[in-house]
Enzyme design. Structure first.
Site, PDB file in Angstrom:
ATOM      1  N   LEU A 162      -5.458  -5.001  -4.960  1.00  0.00           N
ATOM      2  CA  LEU A 162      -5.544  -4.154  -5.961  1.00  0.00           C
ATOM      3  C   LEU A 162      -6.282  -2.983  -5.909  1.00  0.00           C
ATOM      4  CD1 LEU A 162      -6.594  -6.897  -8.815  1.00  0.00           C
ATOM      5  CD2 LEU A 162      -4.320  -5.816  -8.369  1.00  0.00           C
TER       6      LEU A 162
ATOM      7  N   GLY B 171       0.813  -1.141  -0.198  1.00  0.00           N
ATOM      8  CA  GLY B 171      -0.107  -0.039   0.020  1.00  0.00           C
ATOM      9  C   GLY B 171       0.939   1.198  -0.029  1.00  0.00           C
TER      10      GLY B 171
ATOM     11  N   CYS C  37      -3.402  -3.855   7.714  1.00  0.00           N
ATOM     12  CA  CYS C  37      -4.518  -3.681   6.963  1.00  0.00           C
ATOM     13  C   CYS C  37      -5.453  -5.032   6.609  1.00  0.00           C
ATOM     14  CB  CYS C  37      -3.957  -3.076   5.449  1.00  0.00           C
ATOM     15  SG  CYS C  37      -2.974  -1.651   5.957  1.00  0.00           S
TER      16      CYS C  37
ATOM     17  N   ASP D 180       4.561  -3.656   7.314  1.00  0.00           N
ATOM     18  CA  ASP D 180       3.043  -3.695   7.797  1.00  0.00           C
ATOM     19  C   ASP D 180       3.285  -4.400   9.409  1.00  0.00           C
ATOM     20  OD1 ASP D 180       3.469  -6.265   7.065  1.00  0.00           O
ATOM     21  OD2 ASP D 180       1.612  -6.630   6.324  1.00  0.00           O
TER      22      ASP D 180
ATOM     23  N   CYS E 144     -10.494 -15.618  12.889  1.00  0.00           N
ATOM     24  CA  CYS E 144     -10.827 -14.127  12.932  1.00  0.00           C
ATOM     25  C   CYS E 144     -11.164 -14.038  11.423  1.00  0.00           C
ATOM     26  CB  CYS E 144      -9.582 -13.340  13.607  1.00  0.00           C
ATOM     27  SG  CYS E 144      -8.065 -13.873  12.877  1.00  0.00           S
TER      28      CYS E 144
END
Lengths: 379, 77
Positions: A69, A39, A191, A128, A339
């Protein structure tokens, strides 16, 4: 020296007196390493390529996934399943053939970080997770490199330039000076776990690229000693001052040798997935049809976190409450914890094992995401 | 004495509030314990405290109208 083609190409920024030909040449001779082509990494790479940074290194171990995407705009549908380093270089080379790309199809670790980072002037963070950020921070402190931090939480983001030596030869704070220790457990999801609006990493990545360009061309004020926090929902920006802290810096390994022995994953409570405690979707389908009464399904997502799956509904204990409400977990059944993607469930298991020594816990591989994919494929 | 508290990221989600007014706290330590009493969930979170746009590492005296920001680290990228 810039060739005629380059002079033409970069004309609009060479016209800026602050940049000029001298600034453009600085960009050309600079080497920037981007860690993570996701990202944040995508917009960083696109803009650094466009403005003419001479050498760009790209570290990424991952392949393009359909769910990337929506925000990783370097990639297109044809790229799904292919290596990000390959897809990004293919696209970026078309964007600017004057840039040299060096790819590292690997995960940055304490074993390879020094050897890679030492070849670059500036490092841009597109990671991340906390473990890699502490590792990156320490490697940059050891090698005296500035790095540009960017991170995201739902609609919010943080940006700063760490370990930057200013014109007065004073070194700015580092990630450890801001956050001396990582969260107790990864309550701060990434994310894939908690979601992200497509445009936010774009905004943040462009701000990171902007800082990179200013450092290289030595113009403007650098976001060092300050943390910029932005909220995309109300478009509020906050700037918070940070000091370099020698106390916090004592936690940085003293040498490269010690760095290679520092367990960053453990330091950040990162879960090492043990395969024997993992159940695949196929296995879950089988268990549910053959042996439903002997298994217990525990959803560790937030209450009412979507999507809710009727077949998987049994008990819900959000990860934050897992220890306090562990009495709800059956000690005799095969307990399948799930989860959204499998990150929080793995943490839940680790916490429960540590605290209560439970041996009957299994995480659902790929979580609800994978469940939905399996159902979709069946249809 | 009124203190304006800003909560970011997971802290705002854990408390359901991104902004709070807290009365009668002398310093950042009493503010922290008052917040933990009101929002026990916060106990599990790590965050740094900034007073008037500056990160503070030790207990800091607060003044009427000060803004205190609670900053957790973000993981995503």
């Amino acid at each position: 020296m810039l060739n005629p083609e380059e002079l033409l190409r970069y004309n609009r920024q060479i016209r800026l007196p602050e940049i000029g030909e001298a600034g453009q040449e600085k960009l050309k001779s600079s080497k920037v390493l981007v860690i993570g082509a996701g990202g944040l990494g995508c917009p960083v790479l696109q803009y650094l390529t466009a403005v003419g940074v001479g050498t760009i290194g790209i570290v990424d171990f991952d392949k393009v996934d359909e769910s990337n995407l929506q925000r990783q705009i370097l990639y297109s549908v044809d790229d799904v399943g292919k290596l990000k380093v390959d897809c990004s270089v293919r696209k970026l080379t078309r964007q600017n053939p004057h840039v040299r790309f060096i790819t590292y199809n690997l995960q940055l670790t304490n074993q390879n970080a020094i050897d890679i980072i030492k070849n670059y002037d500036i490092i841009v963070d597109g990671t991340d997770n906390f473990a890699t950020r502490y590792l990156l921070n320490d490697a940059c402190v050891l090698l005296d490199k500035p790095w540009i931090y960017g991170s995201i939480h739902r609609f919010e983001a943080q940006i700063s330039v760490f370990n930057y030596l200013n014109k007065n030869k004073i070194k700015g704070p580092t990630y450890r000076c801001l956050f001396p220790s990582p969260p107790l457990l990864e309550l701060e999801g990434n994310c894939s776990e908690i979601g992200v609006l497509g445009v936010l990493p774009g905004i943040v990545g462009m701000l990171q690229a902007n800082e990179t360009i200013k450092i290289i061309t030595e113009i403007g004020d650098i976001l060092s000693g300050e943390l910029l926090i932005l909220n995309a929902l109300n478009l509020q920006f906050h700037t918070i001052g940070i000091e370099r802290s020698e106390t916090s810096l004592q936690a940085v390994p003293v040498s490269e040798a010690q760095f290679t022995k520092t367990a960053y994953g453990q330091f950040c409570n990162t879960v090492t997935k043990e395969l024997k405690h993992e159940v695949s979707i196929e296995e879950l389908h089988r268990l549910m049809s053959e042996n439903r009464e002997n298994i217990q399904l525990v959803d560790v997502r937030e209450q009412n976190e979507s999507p809710q799956i009727e077949e998987l509904k049994e008990i819900n204990i959000p990860l934050v409450e897992i220890i306090d409400k562990a009495y709800n977990i059956d000690r005799n059944k095969k307990v399948i914890i799930f989860c959204k993607s499998g990150v929080r469930s793995a943490i839940a298991i680790q916490l429960l094992q540590k605290k209560f020594g439970m041996k009957n816990l299994f995480t659902l591989k790929g979580g609800v995401n994978e469940w939905l994919r399996s159902v979709k494929n069946k249809i | 004495m009124n203190i304006n508290v800003l909560l970011f990221g997971s802290l705002a989600e854990a408390t359901g509030k991104s902004q709070l007014e807290i009365n009668n706290v002398l310093d950042t330590e009493t503010l922290r314990s008052k917040l933990l009493r009101e929002f026990p969930k916060l106990e599990k979170y790590k965050f740094v405290i900034a007073v008037c746009k500056h990160v503070v590492k030790s207990n800091t005296i607060l003044h009427e109208g000060d803004t205190v920001a609670l900053l957790p680290p973000f993981a995503g990228g």
